[in-house]
Design a protein around this motif. Sequence first.
Motif, mmCIF file in Angstrom:
data_model
loop_
_atom_site.group_PDB
_atom_site.id
_atom_site.type_symbol
_atom_site.label_atom_id
_atom_site.label_comp_id
_atom_site.label_asym_id
_atom_site.label_seq_id
_atom_site.Cartn_x
_atom_site.Cartn_y
_atom_site.Cartn_z
ATOM 1 N N ALA A 201 52.928 40.823 26.344
ATOM 2 C CA ALA A 201 53.872 41.682 27.059
ATOM 3 C C ALA A 201 53.279 42.303 28.313
ATOM 4 N N GLN A 202 52.119 41.804 28.753
ATOM 5 C CA GLN A 202 51.470 42.378 29.924
ATOM 6 C C GLN A 202 51.394 41.349 31.053
ATOM 7 N N LEU A 203 51.164 41.839 32.258
ATOM 8 C CA LEU A 203 51.068 40.995 33.445
ATOM 9 C C LEU A 203 49.605 40.807 33.816
ATOM 10 N N LEU A 204 49.166 39.558 33.833
ATOM 11 C CA LEU A 204 47.805 39.219 34.237
ATOM 12 C C LEU A 204 47.800 38.781 35.695
ATOM 13 N N THR A 205 46.962 39.405 36.497
ATOM 14 C CA THR A 205 46.747 38.990 37.884
ATOM 15 C C THR A 205 45.270 38.684 38.071
ATOM 16 N N GLN A 206 44.977 37.836 39.048
ATOM 17 C CA GLN A 206 43.588 37.457 39.283
ATOM 18 C C GLN A 206 43.366 37.244 40.774
ATOM 19 N N SER A 207 42.279 37.796 41.281
ATOM 20 C CA SER A 207 41.940 37.619 42.690
ATOM 21 C C SER A 207 41.301 36.256 42.908
ATOM 22 N N GLU A 208 41.093 35.886 44.152
ATOM 23 C CA GLU A 208 40.618 34.553 44.501
ATOM 24 C C GLU A 208 39.191 34.313 43.991
ATOM 25 N N THR A 209 38.909 33.048 43.739
ATOM 26 C CA THR A 209 37.576 32.605 43.355
ATOM 27 C C THR A 209 36.999 31.724 44.453
ATOM 28 N N VAL A 210 35.746 31.955 44.797
ATOM 29 C CA VAL A 210 34.999 31.082 45.712
ATOM 30 C C VAL A 210 34.081 30.211 44.870
ATOM 31 N N GLN A 211 34.096 28.919 45.159
ATOM 32 C CA GLN A 211 33.254 27.986 44.411
ATOM 33 C C GLN A 211 32.449 27.126 45.372
ATOM 34 N N MET A 212 31.177 26.903 45.013
ATOM 35 C CA MET A 212 30.296 26.028 45.782
ATOM 36 C C MET A 212 29.664 25.026 44.817
ATOM 37 N N GLN A 213 29.554 23.772 45.262
ATOM 38 C CA GLN A 213 28.893 22.744 44.469
ATOM 39 C C GLN A 213 28.002 21.908 45.380
ATOM 40 N N ALA A 214 26.904 21.401 44.805
ATOM 41 C CA ALA A 214 25.973 20.580 45.575
ATOM 42 C C ALA A 214 25.277 19.599 44.643
ATOM 43 N N PHE A 215 25.024 18.397 45.167
ATOM 44 C CA PHE A 215 24.252 17.387 44.450
ATOM 45 C C PHE A 215 23.269 16.725 45.403
ATOM 46 N N LEU A 216 22.086 16.426 44.895
ATOM 47 C CA LEU A 216 21.128 15.547 45.552
ATOM 48 C C LEU A 216 21.020 14.297 44.687
ATOM 49 N N ASN A 217 21.313 13.148 45.300
ATOM 50 C CA ASN A 217 21.416 11.895 44.545
ATOM 51 C C ASN A 217 20.351 10.906 45.001
ATOM 52 N N HIS A 218 19.808 10.176 44.022
ATOM 53 C CA HIS A 218 18.854 9.106 44.345
ATOM 54 C C HIS A 218 19.265 7.838 43.611
ATOM 55 N N LYS A 219 19.416 6.756 44.364
ATOM 56 C CA LYS A 219 19.791 5.463 43.799
ATOM 57 C C LYS A 219 18.527 4.656 43.477
ATOM 58 N N PHE A 220 18.516 4.123 42.256
ATOM 59 C CA PHE A 220 17.447 3.242 41.836
ATOM 60 C C PHE A 220 17.972 1.806 41.818
#
Length: 296
Positions: A201-220
Amino acid sequence: MSFFRNLAAAALVALPFAVSNQAQALELEPEEFVTAPAGTTAFLGYAIYANHDRLAPVSGPSLDDGTNLDLNLGIARLAHYFNVGDTLALVEVLQPFGSLNKARVAGQKLNSSSGLADTIVAAAIWPINDTRNRTYVGLTLYTTLPTGKYDKERAVNLGGNRFVWDPQIALSKGIGKNWSVDLTADLIFYSHNDKAGINGAQLLTQSETVQMQAFLNHKFANGFTLSAGYQGMRGGKQKLDGIDNGNRTHFDEARLVASKFVTSKFQLMGEVNHQFNVRGGFRQDIGLLIRGLYIF
């Protein structure tokens, strides 16, 4: 002890939506923005397990003893590449399904939830698609639809009963012959959930989320790739009827991924990850992912 149990139960009101969403499309895998030719269709199937062993309030001590939440999730994902004029584009749909179970906080048992989670649809374009120099810049909009299982009387739900919009920019860049990096940034927006909290019976609000992702890849040799990655989320402050409920989307995550093309059209991928610096939610102690990719 009763104080901490009440605090934990209140903090759980909307938390599982974030748990399930974090394990879905928001979490990218290595080289996802390396393009395929227009006309390509890809099917991806995911099996995900995550164990959460701690509830970390924004303020006050963490709740470790008697705290647990297990996530078992499958995702069916279908993507198609095509051209819009001279620009490569993609549309895709993701349907998660599974369960949240063994939920308890400070020894207090909570309900489980199983079935379909919220459907995600996405569209992407590549303003830069330089295959010769292995440079790719992609823009994507993910939209989460409130189609998943949701019971306003329950604290734990697979569905979120709200829309989520996630505009994202991604860069994938080859370095030398065998190395590459992936960098992504998101700004995630949430609609309101008008069936949250006590008795729904309640109202849920949520502020914005900032997301960062990073990968370092090596091919064999022989199509094997090893990737080390990072994911971080900040923000996501939640309120119930305008009162801060202590939930956030605040964590850092270390990721290790191995993948191999078994054939020219079929790739297997495995990932193990661990979260740290968690505030305002469950800490994911261990996460495991297996993904199969088939290109038509």
